[in-house]
Design a protein around this motif. Structure first.
Motif, PDB file in Angstrom:
ATOM      1  N   ALA A   1       0.844  -1.198   0.000  1.00 52.49           N
ATOM      2  CA  ALA A   1       0.000   0.000   0.000  1.00 52.49           C
ATOM      3  C   ALA A   1       0.882   1.252   0.000  1.00 52.49           C
ATOM      4  CB  ALA A   1      -0.915  -0.015   1.224  1.00 52.49           C
ATOM      5  N   ASP A   2       1.980   1.238   0.772  1.00 54.26           N
ATOM      6  CA  ASP A   2       2.894   2.386   0.841  1.00 54.26           C
ATOM      7  C   ASP A   2       3.519   2.685  -0.513  1.00 54.26           C
ATOM      8  OD1 ASP A   2       2.413   2.703   3.460  1.00 54.26           O
ATOM      9  OD2 ASP A   2       4.303   1.848   4.176  1.00 54.26           O
ATOM     10  N   VAL A   3       4.027   1.628  -1.170  1.00 54.73           N
ATOM     11  CA  VAL A   3       4.732   1.857  -2.430  1.00 54.73           C
ATOM     12  C   VAL A   3       3.747   2.256  -3.528  1.00 54.73           C
ATOM     13  CG1 VAL A   3       4.791  -0.473  -3.434  1.00 54.73           C
ATOM     14  CG2 VAL A   3       6.689   1.039  -3.800  1.00 54.73           C
ATOM     15  N   MET A   4       2.540   1.692  -3.497  1.00 53.95           N
ATOM     16  CA  MET A   4       1.533   2.077  -4.494  1.00 53.95           C
ATOM     17  C   MET A   4       1.139   3.545  -4.296  1.00 53.95           C
ATOM     18  SD  MET A   4       1.128  -0.390  -6.542  1.00 53.95           S
ATOM     19  CE  MET A   4      -0.328  -0.003  -7.485  1.00 53.95           C
ATOM     20  N   ALA A   5       1.006   3.949  -3.028  1.00 56.56           N
ATOM     21  CA  ALA A   5       0.657   5.352  -2.737  1.00 56.56           C
ATOM     22  C   ALA A   5       1.756   6.290  -3.246  1.00 56.56           C
ATOM     23  CB  ALA A   5       0.447   5.528  -1.240  1.00 56.56           C
ATOM     24  N   LEU A   6       3.004   5.883  -3.046  1.00 51.87           N
ATOM     25  CA  LEU A   6       4.143   6.694  -3.489  1.00 51.87           C
ATOM     26  C   LEU A   6       4.140   6.838  -5.015  1.00 51.87           C
ATOM     27  CD1 LEU A   6       6.725   8.062  -2.443  1.00 51.87           C
ATOM     28  CD2 LEU A   6       7.906   5.886  -2.726  1.00 51.87           C
ATOM     29  N   VAL A   7       3.973   5.715  -5.704  1.00 48.99           N
ATOM     30  CA  VAL A   7       3.974   5.752  -7.172  1.00 48.99           C
ATOM     31  C   VAL A   7       2.764   6.535  -7.688  1.00 48.99           C
ATOM     32  CG1 VAL A   7       3.784   4.345  -9.264  1.00 48.99           C
ATOM     33  CG2 VAL A   7       5.337   3.660  -7.455  1.00 48.99           C
ATOM     34  N   ASN A   8       1.602   6.353  -7.049  1.00 48.90           N
ATOM     35  CA  ASN A   8       0.410   7.081  -7.477  1.00 48.90           C
ATOM     36  C   ASN A   8       0.584   8.585  -7.285  1.00 48.90           C
ATOM     37  OD1 ASN A   8      -1.037   4.926  -8.435  1.00 48.90           O
ATOM     38  ND2 ASN A   8      -1.975   4.473  -6.463  1.00 48.90           N
ATOM     39  N   ALA A   9       1.243   8.967  -6.181  1.00 47.42           N
ATOM     40  CA  ALA A   9       1.493  10.390  -5.934  1.00 47.42           C
ATOM     41  C   ALA A   9       2.403  10.955  -7.024  1.00 47.42           C
ATOM     42  CB  ALA A   9       2.134  10.569  -4.563  1.00 47.42           C
ATOM     43  N   ILE A  10       3.414  10.175  -7.404  1.00 48.60           N
ATOM     44  CA  ILE A  10       4.337  10.611  -8.458  1.00 48.60           C
ATOM     45  C   ILE A  10       3.596  10.718  -9.794  1.00 48.60           C
ATOM     46  CG2 ILE A  10       6.366   9.907  -9.802  1.00 48.60           C
ATOM     47  CD1 ILE A  10       7.429   8.686  -7.127  1.00 48.60           C
ATOM     48  N   LYS A  11       2.742   9.712 -10.069  1.00 50.42           N
ATOM     49  CA  LYS A  11       1.975   9.742 -11.322  1.00 50.42           C
ATOM     50  C   LYS A  11       1.058  10.966 -11.356  1.00 50.42           C
ATOM     51  CE  LYS A  11       0.474   5.487 -12.931  1.00 50.42           C
ATOM     52  NZ  LYS A  11      -0.138   4.161 -12.687  1.00 50.42           N
ATOM     53  N   SER A  12       0.421  11.268 -10.227  1.00 46.80           N
ATOM     54  CA  SER A  12      -0.471  12.427 -10.162  1.00 46.80           C
ATOM     55  C   SER A  12       0.323  13.705 -10.396  1.00 46.80           C
ATOM     56  CB  SER A  12      -1.143  12.511  -8.788  1.00 46.80           C
ATOM     57  OG  SER A  12      -1.871  11.352  -8.549  1.00 46.80           O
TER      58      SER A  12
END
Lengths: 65, 150
Positions: free
Chosen positions: B131-142
Protein backbone atom coordinates in the motif's frame (compact mmCIF):
# COMPACT_ATOMS: atom_id res chain seq x y z
CA UNK A 1 -5.37 -53.10 5.51
CA UNK A 2 -5.00 -52.68 1.73
CA UNK A 3 -8.55 -51.40 1.42
CA UNK A 4 -7.75 -48.64 3.91
CA UNK A 5 -4.69 -47.55 1.92
CA UNK A 6 -6.71 -47.52 -1.28
CA UNK A 7 -9.44 -45.49 0.43
CA UNK A 8 -6.88 -42.99 1.73
CA UNK A 9 -5.30 -42.75 -1.73
CA UNK A 10 -8.71 -41.95 -3.22
CA UNK A 11 -9.41 -39.43 -0.45
CA UNK A 12 -6.07 -37.80 -1.15
CA UNK A 13 -6.82 -37.47 -4.84
CA UNK A 14 -10.22 -35.98 -4.08
CA UNK A 15 -8.65 -33.47 -1.68
CA UNK A 16 -6.01 -32.45 -4.20
CA UNK A 17 -8.72 -31.98 -6.82
CA UNK A 18 -10.78 -29.84 -4.43
CA UNK A 19 -7.80 -27.63 -3.51
CA UNK A 20 -6.72 -27.30 -7.14
CA UNK A 21 -10.24 -26.34 -8.20
CA UNK A 22 -10.43 -23.76 -5.40
CA UNK A 23 -7.09 -22.24 -6.31
CA UNK A 24 -7.62 -21.84 -10.03
CA UNK A 25 -5.20 -24.60 -10.90
CA UNK A 26 -2.26 -23.80 -8.62
CA UNK A 27 -1.38 -26.11 -5.74
CA UNK A 28 0.75 -25.54 -2.68
CA UNK A 29 3.38 -27.89 -4.09
CA UNK A 30 3.40 -26.08 -7.43
CA UNK A 31 3.72 -22.69 -5.78
CA UNK A 32 6.39 -23.88 -3.38
CA UNK A 33 8.25 -25.46 -6.31
CA UNK A 34 8.58 -22.05 -7.99
CA UNK A 35 11.97 -20.41 -7.59
CA UNK A 36 12.15 -17.94 -4.74
CA UNK A 37 12.99 -15.18 -7.20
CA UNK A 38 9.44 -15.55 -8.54
CA UNK A 39 8.10 -14.21 -5.28
CA UNK A 40 10.78 -11.71 -4.38
CA UNK A 41 10.57 -8.29 -5.96
CA UNK A 42 13.42 -5.84 -5.53
CA UNK A 43 14.18 -2.29 -6.44
CA UNK A 44 16.75 -3.55 -8.95
CA UNK A 45 14.55 -2.78 -11.97
CA UNK A 46 14.51 0.87 -10.94
CA UNK A 47 18.26 0.96 -10.24
CA UNK A 48 18.93 -0.66 -13.62
CA UNK A 49 16.73 1.94 -15.34
CA UNK A 50 18.64 4.73 -13.57
CA UNK A 51 21.98 3.28 -14.65
CA UNK A 52 20.76 2.79 -18.23
CA UNK A 53 19.53 6.38 -18.52
CA UNK A 54 22.80 7.74 -17.12
CA UNK A 55 24.70 5.59 -19.59
CA UNK A 56 22.51 6.87 -22.44
CA UNK A 57 23.25 10.43 -21.34
CA UNK A 58 26.99 9.75 -21.28
CA UNK A 59 26.80 8.30 -24.78
CA UNK A 60 24.75 11.24 -26.04
CA UNK A 61 27.32 13.62 -24.51
CA UNK A 62 30.17 11.76 -26.16
CA UNK A 63 31.66 10.85 -22.78
CA UNK A 64 31.53 7.16 -23.72
CA UNK A 65 32.95 6.08 -27.10
CA UNK B 1 -20.24 -52.26 8.85
CA UNK B 2 -18.01 -51.17 11.66
CA UNK B 3 -14.99 -51.29 9.34
CA UNK B 4 -16.78 -49.26 6.73
CA UNK B 5 -17.69 -46.65 9.34
CA UNK B 6 -14.06 -46.47 10.45
CA UNK B 7 -12.96 -46.08 6.85
CA UNK B 8 -15.43 -43.28 6.20
CA UNK B 9 -14.40 -41.54 9.42
CA UNK B 10 -10.72 -41.85 8.43
CA UNK B 11 -11.42 -40.29 5.06
CA UNK B 12 -13.36 -37.41 6.62
CA UNK B 13 -10.62 -36.76 9.18
CA UNK B 14 -7.97 -36.92 6.45
CA UNK B 15 -9.93 -34.54 4.24
CA UNK B 16 -10.38 -32.05 7.07
CA UNK B 17 -6.70 -32.25 7.99
CA UNK B 18 -5.59 -31.88 4.38
CA UNK B 19 -7.89 -28.91 3.80
CA UNK B 20 -6.75 -27.38 7.10
CA UNK B 21 -3.08 -27.68 6.15
CA UNK B 22 -3.33 -26.96 2.43
CA UNK B 23 -5.94 -24.18 2.53
CA UNK B 24 -4.11 -21.53 4.61
CA UNK B 25 -0.77 -22.23 2.92
CA UNK B 26 -2.34 -21.89 -0.50
CA UNK B 27 -4.11 -18.69 0.47
CA UNK B 28 -0.83 -17.34 1.83
CA UNK B 29 1.07 -18.21 -1.35
CA UNK B 30 -1.64 -16.60 -3.46
CA UNK B 31 -1.37 -13.46 -1.33
CA UNK B 32 2.41 -13.41 -1.82
CA UNK B 33 1.95 -13.86 -5.56
CA UNK B 34 -0.63 -11.05 -5.71
CA UNK B 35 1.75 -8.81 -3.77
CA UNK B 36 4.53 -9.61 -6.21
CA UNK B 37 2.31 -8.70 -9.16
CA UNK B 38 1.34 -5.44 -7.43
CA UNK B 39 4.96 -4.59 -6.64
CA UNK B 40 5.98 -5.39 -10.23
CA UNK B 41 3.23 -3.09 -11.52
CA UNK B 42 4.38 -0.29 -9.21
CA UNK B 43 7.99 -0.78 -10.31
CA UNK B 44 7.04 -0.77 -14.00
CA UNK B 45 4.93 2.36 -13.59
CA UNK B 46 7.79 4.18 -11.89
CA UNK B 47 10.38 3.07 -14.45
CA UNK B 48 8.14 4.37 -17.27
CA UNK B 49 7.84 7.77 -15.61
CA UNK B 50 11.54 7.89 -14.75
CA UNK B 51 12.60 7.12 -18.33
CA UNK B 52 10.26 9.76 -19.73
CA UNK B 53 11.77 12.35 -17.36
CA UNK B 54 15.31 11.28 -18.33
CA UNK B 55 14.47 11.83 -22.01
CA UNK B 56 13.09 15.29 -21.19
CA UNK B 57 16.23 16.18 -19.23
CA UNK B 58 18.52 15.04 -22.06
CA UNK B 59 16.53 17.14 -24.52
CA UNK B 60 17.17 20.22 -22.37
CA UNK B 61 20.93 19.66 -22.71
CA UNK B 62 21.01 19.66 -26.50
CA UNK B 63 22.75 23.04 -26.75
CA UNK B 64 25.59 22.06 -24.41
CA UNK B 65 28.60 20.56 -26.18
CA UNK B 66 30.94 19.96 -23.22
CA UNK B 67 30.45 16.33 -22.07
CA UNK B 68 31.16 17.10 -18.41
CA UNK B 69 28.74 20.01 -18.39
CA UNK B 70 26.08 17.85 -20.05
CA UNK B 71 26.51 15.12 -17.45
CA UNK B 72 26.42 17.62 -14.61
CA UNK B 73 23.30 19.19 -16.15
CA UNK B 74 21.62 15.81 -16.47
CA UNK B 75 22.40 14.86 -12.88
CA UNK B 76 21.09 18.20 -11.65
CA UNK B 77 17.93 17.85 -13.72
CA UNK B 78 17.29 14.33 -12.44
CA UNK B 79 18.23 14.90 -8.80
CA UNK B 80 14.61 14.92 -7.58
CA UNK B 81 13.74 11.88 -9.64
CA UNK B 82 16.80 10.04 -8.41
CA UNK B 83 15.71 10.76 -4.85
CA UNK B 84 12.24 9.41 -5.62
CA UNK B 85 13.79 6.40 -7.35
CA UNK B 86 15.80 5.64 -4.20
CA UNK B 87 12.61 5.83 -2.10
CA UNK B 88 10.56 3.58 -4.39
CA UNK B 89 13.43 1.11 -4.78
CA UNK B 90 13.86 0.95 -0.98
CA UNK B 91 10.13 0.30 -0.58
CA UNK B 92 10.28 -2.46 -3.19
CA UNK B 93 13.28 -3.96 -1.41
CA UNK B 94 11.29 -3.96 1.86
CA UNK B 95 8.42 -5.73 0.08
CA UNK B 96 10.88 -8.23 -1.38
CA UNK B 97 12.31 -8.96 2.07
CA UNK B 98 8.80 -9.38 3.52
CA UNK B 99 7.87 -11.65 0.62
CA UNK B 100 10.92 -13.79 1.25
CA UNK B 101 10.10 -14.05 4.96
CA UNK B 102 6.48 -14.93 4.17
CA UNK B 103 7.52 -17.46 1.54
CA UNK B 104 10.02 -19.11 3.89
CA UNK B 105 7.38 -19.23 6.64
CA UNK B 106 4.83 -20.81 4.32
CA UNK B 107 7.42 -23.37 3.22
CA UNK B 108 8.21 -24.11 6.88
CA UNK B 109 4.47 -24.38 7.60
CA UNK B 110 3.98 -26.78 4.70
CA UNK B 111 6.87 -28.86 6.06
CA UNK B 112 5.31 -28.80 9.53
CA UNK B 113 7.88 -26.44 11.06
CA UNK B 114 5.73 -23.36 11.66
CA UNK B 115 2.25 -22.73 13.00
CA UNK B 116 -0.63 -21.11 11.19
CA UNK B 117 -0.58 -17.92 13.29
CA UNK B 118 3.08 -17.26 12.47
CA UNK B 119 2.40 -17.83 8.78
CA UNK B 120 -0.62 -15.52 8.71
CA UNK B 121 1.40 -12.86 10.54
CA UNK B 122 4.23 -13.05 7.98
CA UNK B 123 1.79 -12.75 5.09
CA UNK B 124 -0.17 -9.92 6.73
CA UNK B 125 3.08 -7.91 7.02
CA UNK B 126 3.29 -7.61 3.22
CA UNK B 127 0.05 -5.76 2.49
CA UNK B 128 0.82 -2.42 4.25
CA UNK B 129 4.21 -2.24 2.50
CA UNK B 130 2.56 -2.65 -0.88
CA UNK B 131 0.00 0.00 0.00
CA UNK B 132 2.89 2.39 0.84
CA UNK B 133 4.73 1.86 -2.43
CA UNK B 134 1.53 2.08 -4.49
CA UNK B 135 0.66 5.35 -2.74
CA UNK B 136 4.14 6.69 -3.49
CA UNK B 137 3.97 5.75 -7.17
CA UNK B 138 0.41 7.08 -7.48
CA UNK B 139 1.49 10.39 -5.93
CA UNK B 140 4.34 10.61 -8.46
CA UNK B 141 1.97 9.74 -11.32
CA UNK B 142 -0.47 12.43 -10.16
CA UNK B 143 2.34 14.97 -9.93
CA UNK B 144 3.45 14.13 -13.48
CA UNK B 145 -0.14 14.32 -14.71
CA UNK B 146 -0.56 17.68 -13.00
CA UNK B 147 2.26 19.24 -14.97
CA UNK B 148 5.66 17.81 -14.26
CA UNK B 149 7.99 17.07 -11.41
CA UNK B 150 6.89 18.52 -8.09
Amino acid sequence: MNWLLIALEIAGKITVAIIEAASGGATVDELLAKPLSYFVTGGDAIRLAQAAELEATKRAAGAVP
Amino acid sequence: MSSLRRCVCSIIVWLVMAAGCGGPALTALKTIRATKLGADAASDAFVTIYRAEAVKCRAKLDGISDPDARLAGYKGCMVDWDARAAKVAASLDAIGAAQKTAYDTVAAFAAGGADNTLMQKAVAAIAPLLADVMALVNAIKSAVGAGGAP
